[in-house]
Motif scaffolding. Sequence first.
Motif, PDB file in Angstrom:
ATOM      1  N   VAL A  65       0.281  -1.250  -0.077  1.00  0.00           N
ATOM      2  CA  VAL A  65      -0.353   0.079  -0.080  1.00  0.00           C
ATOM      3  C   VAL A  65       1.136   1.287   0.008  1.00  0.00           C
ATOM      4  O   VAL A  65       2.104   1.271   0.271  1.00  0.00           O
ATOM      5  N   VAL A  66       0.434   2.609  -0.110  1.00  0.00           N
ATOM      6  CA  VAL A  66       1.371   3.509  -0.469  1.00  0.00           C
ATOM      7  C   VAL A  66       1.010   4.876   0.469  1.00  0.00           C
ATOM      8  O   VAL A  66       1.269   5.571  -0.076  1.00  0.00           O
ATOM      9  N   HIS A  67       0.254   4.620   1.447  1.00  0.00           N
ATOM     10  CA  HIS A  67      -0.779   5.754   2.363  1.00  0.00           C
ATOM     11  C   HIS A  67      -0.489   4.875   3.939  1.00  0.00           C
ATOM     12  O   HIS A  67      -0.248   3.503   3.963  1.00  0.00           O
ATOM     13  N   PRO A  68       0.121   5.531   4.440  1.00  0.00           N
ATOM     14  CA  PRO A  68       0.127   5.634   5.965  1.00  0.00           C
ATOM     15  C   PRO A  68      -0.530   5.063   6.373  1.00  0.00           C
ATOM     16  O   PRO A  68      -2.164   4.762   5.511  1.00  0.00           O
ATOM     17  N   PRO A  69      -0.996   4.094   7.357  1.00  0.00           N
ATOM     18  CA  PRO A  69      -2.044   3.523   8.371  1.00  0.00           C
ATOM     19  C   PRO A  69      -2.875   4.264   9.170  1.00  0.00           C
ATOM     20  O   PRO A  69      -4.357   4.009   9.929  1.00  0.00           O
ATOM     21  N   VAL A  70      -3.043   5.831   9.402  1.00  0.00           N
ATOM     22  CA  VAL A  70      -3.361   6.418  10.559  1.00  0.00           C
ATOM     23  C   VAL A  70      -5.236   6.614   9.754  1.00  0.00           C
ATOM     24  O   VAL A  70      -6.194   6.307  10.708  1.00  0.00           O
ATOM     25  N   GLY A  71      -5.739   6.896   8.905  1.00  0.00           N
ATOM     26  CA  GLY A  71      -6.563   7.321   8.114  1.00  0.00           C
ATOM     27  C   GLY A  71      -7.685   5.843   8.618  1.00  0.00           C
ATOM     28  O   GLY A  71      -8.712   5.890   8.712  1.00  0.00           O
ATOM     29  N   LYS A  72      -6.848   4.597   8.082  1.00  0.00           N
ATOM     30  CA  LYS A  72      -7.231   3.165   7.513  1.00  0.00           C
ATOM     31  C   LYS A  72      -7.930   2.560   9.165  1.00  0.00           C
ATOM     32  O   LYS A  72      -8.647   2.672   9.417  1.00  0.00           O
ATOM     33  N   TRP A  73      -7.035   3.369  10.089  1.00  0.00           N
ATOM     34  CA  TRP A  73      -7.146   2.842  11.567  1.00  0.00           C
ATOM     35  C   TRP A  73      -8.542   3.460  11.986  1.00  0.00           C
ATOM     36  O   TRP A  73      -9.235   3.278  12.561  1.00  0.00           O
ATOM     37  N   MET A  74      -8.779   5.050  11.254  1.00  0.00           N
ATOM     38  CA  MET A  74      -9.610   5.504  12.012  1.00  0.00           C
ATOM     39  C   MET A  74     -11.121   4.858  11.134  1.00  0.00           C
ATOM     40  O   MET A  74     -12.285   4.966  11.991  1.00  0.00           O
ATOM     41  N   ILE A  75     -10.839   4.066  10.469  1.00  0.00           N
ATOM     42  CA  ILE A  75     -12.298   3.158   9.829  1.00  0.00           C
ATOM     43  C   ILE A  75     -11.965   2.320  10.306  1.00  0.00           C
ATOM     44  O   ILE A  75     -13.243   1.579  10.771  1.00  0.00           O
ATOM     45  N   ALA A  76     -11.546   1.536  11.096  1.00  0.00           N
ATOM     46  CA  ALA A  76     -11.173   0.384  11.255  1.00  0.00           C
ATOM     47  C   ALA A  76     -11.529   0.912  13.016  1.00  0.00           C
ATOM     48  O   ALA A  76     -12.290  -0.438  13.238  1.00  0.00           O
ATOM     49  N   LEU A  77     -12.076   1.753  13.224  1.00  0.00           N
ATOM     50  CA  LEU A  77     -12.610   1.878  14.653  1.00  0.00           C
ATOM     51  C   LEU A  77     -13.995   2.021  15.010  1.00  0.00           C
ATOM     52  O   LEU A  77     -14.540   1.105  15.407  1.00  0.00           O
ATOM     53  N   GLY A  78     -14.587   2.445  13.378  1.00  0.00           N
ATOM     54  CA  GLY A  78     -15.676   2.570  13.276  1.00  0.00           C
ATOM     55  C   GLY A  78     -16.231   0.801  13.152  1.00  0.00           C
ATOM     56  O   GLY A  78     -17.573   0.542  13.374  1.00  0.00           O
ATOM     57  N   MET A  79     -15.468   0.177  12.002  1.00  0.00           N
ATOM     58  CA  MET A  79     -15.350  -1.388  12.581  1.00  0.00           C
ATOM     59  C   MET A  79     -15.836  -2.454  13.336  1.00  0.00           C
ATOM     60  O   MET A  79     -16.476  -3.011  13.341  1.00  0.00           O
ATOM     61  N   ALA A  80     -14.492  -1.698  14.291  1.00  0.00           N
ATOM     62  CA  ALA A  80     -14.404  -2.369  15.378  1.00  0.00           C
ATOM     63  C   ALA A  80     -15.979  -1.958  16.641  1.00  0.00           C
ATOM     64  O   ALA A  80     -15.926  -3.314  17.097  1.00  0.00           O
ATOM     65  N   PHE A  81     -16.372  -1.160  16.201  1.00  0.00           N
ATOM     66  CA  PHE A  81     -17.618  -1.161  16.845  1.00  0.00           C
ATOM     67  C   PHE A  81     -18.658  -1.472  16.932  1.00  0.00           C
ATOM     68  O   PHE A  81     -19.661  -1.979  17.368  1.00  0.00           O
ATOM     69  N   PHE A  82     -19.482  -1.544  15.247  1.00  0.00           N
ATOM     70  CA  PHE A  82     -20.372  -1.518  15.072  1.00  0.00           C
ATOM     71  C   PHE A  82     -20.445  -3.222  12.909  1.00  0.00           C
ATOM     72  O   PHE A  82     -21.879  -2.720  12.850  1.00  0.00           O
ATOM     73  N   VAL A 211      -0.329  13.321   8.517  1.00  0.00           N
ATOM     74  CA  VAL A 211       0.913  12.824   7.824  1.00  0.00           C
ATOM     75  C   VAL A 211       1.204  11.588   7.704  1.00  0.00           C
ATOM     76  O   VAL A 211       1.122  11.444   6.680  1.00  0.00           O
ATOM     77  N   GLY A 212       0.474  11.122   8.686  1.00  0.00           N
ATOM     78  CA  GLY A 212      -0.137   9.223   8.874  1.00  0.00           C
ATOM     79  C   GLY A 212      -0.975   9.213   8.392  1.00  0.00           C
ATOM     80  O   GLY A 212      -0.907   7.814   8.250  1.00  0.00           O
ATOM     81  N   THR A 213      -1.481  10.342   7.913  1.00  0.00           N
ATOM     82  CA  THR A 213      -3.222   9.860   7.461  1.00  0.00           C
ATOM     83  C   THR A 213      -2.903   9.773   5.205  1.00  0.00           C
ATOM     84  O   THR A 213      -2.992   9.152   4.654  1.00  0.00           O
ATOM     85  N   LYS A 214      -2.219  10.735   5.502  1.00  0.00           N
ATOM     86  CA  LYS A 214      -1.434  10.997   3.447  1.00  0.00           C
ATOM     87  C   LYS A 214      -0.606  11.935   3.774  1.00  0.00           C
ATOM     88  O   LYS A 214      -0.756  13.424   4.103  1.00  0.00           O
ATOM     89  N   TRP A 215       0.517  12.046   2.805  1.00  0.00           N
ATOM     90  CA  TRP A 215       1.767  12.224   2.887  1.00  0.00           C
ATOM     91  C   TRP A 215       1.815  14.074   2.090  1.00  0.00           C
ATOM     92  O   TRP A 215       2.903  14.650   2.282  1.00  0.00           O
ATOM     93  N   SER A 216       0.129  13.868   1.145  1.00  0.00           N
ATOM     94  CA  SER A 216       0.120  15.375   1.358  1.00  0.00           C
ATOM     95  C   SER A 216      -0.425  16.638   2.283  1.00  0.00           C
ATOM     96  O   SER A 216       0.087  17.242   1.976  1.00  0.00           O
ATOM     97  N   ALA A 217       0.210  15.949   3.462  1.00  0.00           N
ATOM     98  CA  ALA A 217       0.100  16.874   4.813  1.00  0.00           C
ATOM     99  C   ALA A 217       1.643  17.479   4.857  1.00  0.00           C
ATOM    100  O   ALA A 217       1.154  18.434   5.306  1.00  0.00           O
ATOM    101  N   LEU A 218       2.083  17.183   4.856  1.00  0.00           N
ATOM    102  CA  LEU A 218       3.558  17.282   4.555  1.00  0.00           C
ATOM    103  C   LEU A 218       3.869  19.227   4.278  1.00  0.00           C
ATOM    104  O   LEU A 218       4.842  19.411   5.455  1.00  0.00           O
ATOM    105  N   ALA A 219       2.728  19.077   3.540  1.00  0.00           N
ATOM    106  CA  ALA A 219       2.875  20.846   3.207  1.00  0.00           C
ATOM    107  C   ALA A 219       2.512  21.725   4.203  1.00  0.00           C
ATOM    108  O   ALA A 219       3.189  22.640   4.122  1.00  0.00           O
TER     109      ALA A 219
END
Length: 493
Positions: A65-82, A211-219
């Motif tokens: 994969v080419v994107h860091p994991p933070v955003g995917k962990w935030m998606i996973a949080l909803g999946m863990a609950f619901f 940045v841990g969600t997408k590298w474009s936040a580096l700017a």
Amino acid sequence: MAVLGGVLRFTRLGEPESLIFDETYYVKDAYSLLQSGYERSWPEDANESFAAGRPQVLLNEPEYVVHPPVGKWMIALGMAFFGSDNSFGWRFGAALTGSVTVLLLGLIAARLFSSAALGGLAGLFLAVDGHHLVHSRTSLLDVFMTFWIVAAFGALLLDRRDGRLRLARALARAAGSGGLISPGSGPLLYGPWLLWRPWRIAAGVCLGLAVGTKWSALAFVAVFGLMTVLWDVSARRVAGVVRWEAALLRDGVPAFLTLIPAALITYTASWSGWLLSQDAYNRQWAAQNPDEGWGWVPAPLRSLAEYHRSAYAFHNGLTAEHSYSSSAWTWLFMGRPTSFFYEGAEKGENGCAADSCSTAITSVGNPLIWWAAALALLVVLFYWAGRRDWRAGAVLSGVAAGYLPWFAYPERTTFFFYAVSFEPFLVLALVYVLGLVLGRPTDSLQRRRTGLLIVCCFAAGVLALSAYFLPVWTAETIPYSDWRLRMWMPSWI
């Protein structure tokens, strides 16, 4: 306004029940993170399995994969609950994050402009705008990155206030002890050190998560870092510090040593699942390439560095054609919004009562908000360059960080939905101008009434247009002719 945003984001959140657009990547990655701590590959029929509420057993192979994991962990949080077997579960994280972003932006605008009314307007515009609404109802990564960027900006605003208070108190203590007798020496020569900045640390953590969600936040890390130092230098100049230019060192070095380590540590920690595994993709690269140098760096970090080099090469070489790609030149005017989902139906199918119907999710924004905000940027630019209004500069910094870097990659495949990262700052620019329209408390009553009438009419127009476009933001089944009426430009289809 946050409640309104939440209602719009959570109502019918589970429709459509299938994976749409890039959810096919990020929802699967989020499920993999829940199961293994790192991303793994999927069978070809995985989309159908998700739609049927039966996620397949993961394959053994790790996934590149080419994107860091933070955003995917935030998606996973909803999946863990619901649950991972329903669309509400895998979109819950996005809807909650989008709703909280509305709240944050309203609070930021209220503090930035010293007006609860303008804070309410900022929250309203983000709550009802289709571009942010579509992102908040879809499990893509950009809405999570936007949240952390807005949170970092808010933390830096609090740090600005806190830093000025600390500077004033330090100078007051020096004056009380007789330290300000000579303006060319002592505390007024360079000003005091201001080392403990907890809000700046919080901003660094938020930027690391962005940045841990997408590298474009580096700017945003670079631009916000420069912005906060310039705020400090300005505070010293206003306070009467003689050598305020030299204070760049006194403010710049601590800011760098606060923001960057906090962001870097946070970012590295976000890869914990990958680092703690043994068989994630490229995890054993250092062991397989022991002669590549940098032997003093721990093997997991060398493997992670190689992973990042590979991902950067992928991003930099992404030039594949896509029917909904759009140049950054067209984003402010919504030249080519991205279609996240479209499904046609004949009469009698899926509740279609007309001869033919359309069910669509299109990331087109509210035209009145976006086009007015594009014009508002010119006014904000004038007030920053011509009147040195720091608030205008703060708003422009967010737009510049999110928008201008994309012009450096003219050959890269880009999409309009990337613009959600700086959309909150477009809203702030619009609210800035509406604040000018409202006038100042010292203006005449007639002037204030006229300004209030204009702003109320504008807000009413925004609400009316949002109600009109809502069906193509939320996958409502409407007659095909009604869908075409909402496609104002040929490029929107």
